[in-house]
Design a protein around this motif. Structure first.
Motif, PDB file in Angstrom:
ATOM      1  N   ILE A  45       0.862  -1.186   0.000  1.00 61.32           N
ATOM      2  CA  ILE A  45       0.000   0.000   0.000  1.00 61.32           C
ATOM      3  C   ILE A  45       0.898   1.235   0.000  1.00 61.32           C
ATOM      4  CG2 ILE A  45      -1.882   1.213   1.156  1.00 61.32           C
ATOM      5  CD1 ILE A  45      -2.474  -1.420   2.653  1.00 61.32           C
ATOM      6  N   ASP A  46       0.656   2.149  -0.943  1.00 57.57           N
ATOM      7  CA  ASP A  46       1.509   3.342  -1.005  1.00 57.57           C
ATOM      8  C   ASP A  46       1.137   4.339   0.096  1.00 57.57           C
ATOM      9  OD1 ASP A  46      -0.494   5.272  -1.966  1.00 57.57           O
ATOM     10  OD2 ASP A  46      -0.329   4.271  -3.900  1.00 57.57           O
ATOM     11  N   ARG A  47       2.040   5.272   0.350  1.00 59.83           N
ATOM     12  CA  ARG A  47       1.878   6.243   1.440  1.00 59.83           C
ATOM     13  C   ARG A  47       0.630   7.104   1.260  1.00 59.83           C
ATOM     14  NH1 ARG A  47       5.561   6.588   5.044  1.00 59.83           N
ATOM     15  NH2 ARG A  47       5.249   8.769   5.595  1.00 59.83           N
ATOM     16  N   MET A  48       0.309   7.461   0.025  1.00 58.21           N
ATOM     17  CA  MET A  48      -0.866   8.290  -0.224  1.00 58.21           C
ATOM     18  C   MET A  48      -2.142   7.549   0.211  1.00 58.21           C
ATOM     19  SD  MET A  48      -1.835  11.230  -1.262  1.00 58.21           S
ATOM     20  CE  MET A  48      -0.832  11.963  -2.516  1.00 58.21           C
ATOM     21  N   GLU A  49      -2.229   6.293  -0.138  1.00 56.42           N
ATOM     22  CA  GLU A  49      -3.387   5.494   0.254  1.00 56.42           C
ATOM     23  C   GLU A  49      -3.427   5.302   1.764  1.00 56.42           C
ATOM     24  OE1 GLU A  49      -6.936   3.358  -0.239  1.00 56.42           O
ATOM     25  OE2 GLU A  49      -5.891   4.768  -1.524  1.00 56.42           O
ATOM     26  N   LEU A  50      -2.283   5.079   2.371  1.00 57.51           N
ATOM     27  CA  LEU A  50      -2.233   4.937   3.831  1.00 57.51           C
ATOM     28  C   LEU A  50      -2.678   6.217   4.525  1.00 57.51           C
ATOM     29  CD1 LEU A  50       1.100   2.961   4.203  1.00 57.51           C
ATOM     30  CD2 LEU A  50      -1.184   2.116   4.810  1.00 57.51           C
ATOM     31  N   THR A  51      -2.265   7.345   3.980  1.00 61.76           N
ATOM     32  CA  THR A  51      -2.660   8.631   4.560  1.00 61.76           C
ATOM     33  C   THR A  51      -4.165   8.829   4.431  1.00 61.76           C
ATOM     34  OG1 THR A  51      -0.488   9.544   4.062  1.00 61.76           O
ATOM     35  CG2 THR A  51      -2.261  11.125   4.465  1.00 61.76           C
ATOM     36  N   MET A  53      -6.377   6.435   4.207  1.00 61.78           N
ATOM     37  CA  MET A  53      -6.992   5.481   5.132  1.00 61.78           C
ATOM     38  C   MET A  53      -6.934   5.994   6.571  1.00 61.78           C
ATOM     39  SD  MET A  53      -5.639   1.870   3.583  1.00 61.78           S
ATOM     40  CE  MET A  53      -6.214   0.940   5.000  1.00 61.78           C
ATOM     41  N   ARG A  54      -5.831   6.654   6.909  1.00 61.68           N
ATOM     42  CA  ARG A  54      -5.713   7.200   8.265  1.00 61.68           C
ATOM     43  C   ARG A  54      -6.853   8.188   8.529  1.00 61.68           C
ATOM     44  NH1 ARG A  54      -0.517  10.421  10.117  1.00 61.68           N
ATOM     45  NH2 ARG A  54       0.387   8.370  10.368  1.00 61.68           N
ATOM     46  N   LEU A  55      -7.098   9.075   7.577  1.00 61.57           N
ATOM     47  CA  LEU A  55      -8.191  10.048   7.737  1.00 61.57           C
ATOM     48  C   LEU A  55      -9.540   9.358   7.883  1.00 61.57           C
ATOM     49  CD1 LEU A  55      -7.102  12.730   5.126  1.00 61.57           C
ATOM     50  CD2 LEU A  55      -6.964  12.891   7.624  1.00 61.57           C
ATOM     51  N   VAL A  56      -9.772   8.362   7.061  1.00 67.95           N
ATOM     52  CA  VAL A  56     -11.044   7.624   7.127  1.00 67.95           C
ATOM     53  C   VAL A  56     -11.207   6.968   8.493  1.00 67.95           C
ATOM     54  CG1 VAL A  56     -12.292   5.621   6.224  1.00 67.95           C
ATOM     55  CG2 VAL A  56     -11.245   7.254   4.642  1.00 67.95           C
ATOM     56  N   TYR A  57     -10.160   6.333   8.981  1.00 69.96           N
ATOM     57  CA  TYR A  57     -10.289   5.602  10.245  1.00 69.96           C
ATOM     58  C   TYR A  57     -10.202   6.501  11.473  1.00 69.96           C
ATOM     59  CZ  TYR A  57     -11.352   1.260   8.132  1.00 69.96           C
ATOM     60  OH  TYR A  57     -12.029   0.278   7.461  1.00 69.96           O
ATOM     61  N   GLU A  58      -9.657   7.702  11.330  1.00 65.91           N
ATOM     62  CA  GLU A  58      -9.783   8.685  12.415  1.00 65.91           C
ATOM     63  C   GLU A  58     -11.246   9.100  12.534  1.00 65.91           C
ATOM     64  OE1 GLU A  58      -7.046  11.829  11.465  1.00 65.91           O
ATOM     65  OE2 GLU A  58      -5.323  10.695  12.187  1.00 65.91           O
ATOM     66  N   ASP A  59     -11.893   9.310  11.396  1.00 64.70           N
ATOM     67  CA  ASP A  59     -13.319   9.638  11.379  1.00 64.70           C
ATOM     68  C   ASP A  59     -14.134   8.474  11.934  1.00 64.70           C
ATOM     69  OD1 ASP A  59     -15.582  11.359  10.590  1.00 64.70           O
ATOM     70  OD2 ASP A  59     -15.965   9.758   9.119  1.00 64.70           O
ATOM     71  N   VAL A 104      -6.768  -1.330  12.651  1.00 65.06           N
ATOM     72  CA  VAL A 104      -6.494  -0.712  11.353  1.00 65.06           C
ATOM     73  C   VAL A 104      -5.611   0.517  11.542  1.00 65.06           C
ATOM     74  CG1 VAL A 104      -7.517   0.499   9.380  1.00 65.06           C
ATOM     75  CG2 VAL A 104      -8.578  -1.599  10.229  1.00 65.06           C
ATOM     76  N   ARG A 105      -5.966   1.363  12.492  1.00 62.97           N
ATOM     77  CA  ARG A 105      -5.179   2.584  12.721  1.00 62.97           C
ATOM     78  C   ARG A 105      -3.754   2.254  13.149  1.00 62.97           C
ATOM     79  NH1 ARG A 105      -8.370   6.536  16.422  1.00 62.97           N
ATOM     80  NH2 ARG A 105      -6.757   7.967  15.706  1.00 62.97           N
TER      81      ARG A 105
END
Length: 115
Positions: A45-51, A53-59, A104-105
């Protein structure tokens, strides 16, 4: 990220709430399983996708917290044994959702720090 304003739901909406939470919990569970596999393949998974995903899972974590607050309110409103049992089942679903969201986070953070 700002916390959205909580809108309290009447206990009569518990079945619909359970359906929505159940769907979200299933998605988080699937993603947690996928992230367990991704930990062994850090370039998957590239860094952009991880970033993203981080926003989605913070929400998602905020949504979990809001659901917990809703459950606390409903605990005071339960009037029948059936409602109490339904609320206990729903609390179990929310706990699993919270656990999977945390997994996930944690995996996202691990992968971002390895890259």
């Amino acid at each position: 990220m700002t916390k959205p304003r909580q809108r309290w739901r009447p206990i009569s909406l518990m079945p619909a709430f359970k359906f929505a939470i159940g769907s979200a919990a299933e998605t988080a569970h699937t993603q947690a399983e996928n992230m367990r596999l991704a930990i062994d393949q850090p370039d998957l998974i590239d860094r952009m996708e991880l970033t993203r995903m981080r926003l989605v899972y913070e929400d998602t974590a905020q949504q979990v917290d809001m659901c917990r607050e809703q459950l606390k309110r409903w605990c005071g409103e339960c009037t029948t044994p059936e409602q109490v049992k339904a609320l206990e089942r729903l609390a179990g679903i929310v706990k699993q959702w919270a656990d999977d969201t945390r997994l996930v986070r944690d995996a996202i953070d691990t992968l971002l720090h390895e890259g």
